[in-house]
Design a protein around this motif. Structure first.
Motif, PDB file in Angstrom:
ATOM      1  N   SER A 301      10.305  22.089  -3.992  1.00  0.00           N
ATOM      2  CA  SER A 301       9.926  20.706  -4.273  1.00  0.00           C
ATOM      3  C   SER A 301      10.533  20.259  -5.589  1.00  0.00           C
ATOM      4  N   PHE A 302      10.956  19.001  -5.616  1.00  0.00           N
ATOM      5  CA  PHE A 302      11.513  18.395  -6.829  1.00  0.00           C
ATOM      6  C   PHE A 302      10.807  17.070  -7.073  1.00  0.00           C
ATOM      7  N   PRO A 303      10.597  16.706  -8.333  1.00  0.00           N
ATOM      8  CA  PRO A 303      10.216  15.310  -8.608  1.00  0.00           C
ATOM      9  C   PRO A 303      11.413  14.410  -8.347  1.00  0.00           C
ATOM     10  N   ARG A 304      11.162  13.152  -8.122  1.00  0.00           N
ATOM     11  CA  ARG A 304      12.283  12.222  -7.956  1.00  0.00           C
ATOM     12  C   ARG A 304      13.109  12.193  -9.236  1.00  0.00           C
ATOM     13  N   GLN A 305      14.351  11.706  -9.114  1.00  0.00           N
ATOM     14  CA  GLN A 305      15.297  11.760 -10.223  1.00  0.00           C
ATOM     15  C   GLN A 305      14.721  11.135 -11.495  1.00  0.00           C
ATOM     16  N   ALA A 306      13.996  10.031 -11.364  1.00  0.00           N
ATOM     17  CA  ALA A 306      13.468   9.329 -12.543  1.00  0.00           C
ATOM     18  C   ALA A 306      12.446  10.161 -13.299  1.00  0.00           C
ATOM     19  N   PHE A 307      11.821  11.141 -12.621  1.00  0.00           N
ATOM     20  CA  PHE A 307      10.775  11.936 -13.250  1.00  0.00           C
ATOM     21  C   PHE A 307      11.234  13.348 -13.577  1.00  0.00           C
ATOM     22  N   CYS A 308      12.549  13.616 -13.451  1.00  0.00           N
ATOM     23  CA  CYS A 308      13.080  14.905 -13.899  1.00  0.00           C
ATOM     24  C   CYS A 308      13.190  14.934 -15.420  1.00  0.00           C
TER      25      CYS A 308
END
Length: 360
Positions: A301-308
């Protein structure tokens, strides 16, 4: 029936303002029972570009200019809700930058008569995938990869973190930036290097995969950076040669991170991997981890790009999840440059709001 102001506050829906100012992003967000209500971010990349890295004094001054407008913006976008708490990044980070956010939070708390809570920046990153529509369930292994940190953590629940491995020298984001500087790619170097790598041959250079031959889950990237430096020094420079070095460097990093993540999954017996931090936006790393997860039978799982990268949404979320720890009273502007993750504990049980002396 208890009709004190404290009990009335507990009955209101929890709506938390989050403030982030740990380094070179100024950010604000509002999180409530329905989820993320608004978020906004100002990056200082252009401010620091001429210096090739973050200048702490300039960062602090820019936070002073940007935080209040960002807070007013998210409050308006969220419909000016009645806040029940303010969460801010207490640490770790640049001390001056942290103090700006802490002071703003303390001042807002006093003016609005709402409690304030300082939260851990890295806990925010570890929990950032919970902002997604289909969040991962506890427990999971988290790979936190950013400019300042490279950590593997067993996340067994909120506030229950067990450090599995860390970088013994450069963080992976720092290695990206230093390698980009060697290749004259400017600041910030990580995204520029990843873009250049797309036109290079990842097998052109046999760069080391540090510490893979050793047992354990620690990392080291300084030797890899040195190998790149020698390749540039001893080779001919051309756009294609630089692209090949960038691609080979990125491949070495990806291979190392993927292998250590797979090793952590096996060691813990967990079946979920969460990736957070700015380097988590790297597309080559994402693709390789998803492929390895499909092969070995674990989810990724990854956070969306804005929340990386650094953001206030993760700070507001962390404050919301720790809302039982808010205490009424005048908050101090507390900040700490260093704050070991293992000092955190699970939130206290829900209890009537009290002042900082512990009296009801």
């Amino acid at each position: 029936m208890n009709n004190t102001p404290e009990s009335a506050a507990l009955q209101r829906p929890s709506i938390i303002l989050g403030i982030e100012s740990s380094c070179d992003e100024s950010a604000a967000a509002i999180y409530g029972e329905s989820g993320l209500m608004a978020h906004a971010l100002h990056s200082q990349v252009a401010l620091h570009a001429d210096y090739g890295g973050v200048v702490p004094e300039l960062a602090s001054r820019d936070h002073i200019r940007k935080l209040l407008p960002l807070i007013e913006r998210v409050r308006a976008e969220a419909g000016n809700p009645e806040l029940t708490g303010i969460a801010y990044t207490r640490g770790p980070g640049l001390m001056g930058a942290l103090l700006v956010g802490a002071s703003v939070a303390a001042g807002f708390g006093m003016s609005l008569d709402v409690p304030v809570l300082g939260v851990h920046h890295m806990e925010g990153h570890l929990l950032s995938p919970l902002l997604e529509d289909e969040p991962p369930a506890f427990p999971y292994v988290a790979l936190l990869v950013s400019g300042g940190h490279t950590l593997l953590v067993a996340v067994e629940g909120l506030g229950r973190y067990r450090l599995l491995g860390r970088s013994v020298d450069d963080a992976v984001g720092e290695a990206f930036d230093k390698t980009a500087k060697i290749l004259d790619l400017g600041y910030p170097g990580g995204p520029a290097l990843a873009a250049l790598a797309t036109s290079g041959d990842p097998a052109a250079h046999d760069f080391p995969r540090p510490m893979l031959a050793r047992p354990g889950l620690d990392f080291s990237f300084s030797g890899l950076k040195t190998a790149v430096m020698l390749a540039v020094k001893n080779g001919e420079r051309s756009p294609q040669a630089d692209a090949d070095i960038a691609a080979s460097f990125q491949q070495a990093v990806v291979d190392t991170l993927v292998a250590k993540c797979a090793r952590a999954i096996e060691a813990t017996g967990m079946q979920r991997l969460v990736v957070a931090g700015g380097v988590g936006a790297n597309q080559a790393l994402r693709a390789a981890l998803i492929e390895r997860g499909a092969r070995d039978g674990f989810s990724v799982s990854f956070p969306r790009q804005a929340f990386c990268t650094d953001n206030a949404a993760m700070i507001a979320l962390t404050g919301y999840l720790r809302r039982s720890e808010f205490r009424r009273g005048i908050a101090g502007a507390e900040a700490v440059a260093r704050w070991p993750l293992d000092e955190l504990a699970p939130p206290m049980a829900e209890a009537p709001t009290a002042d900082r002396t512990g009296t009801a």
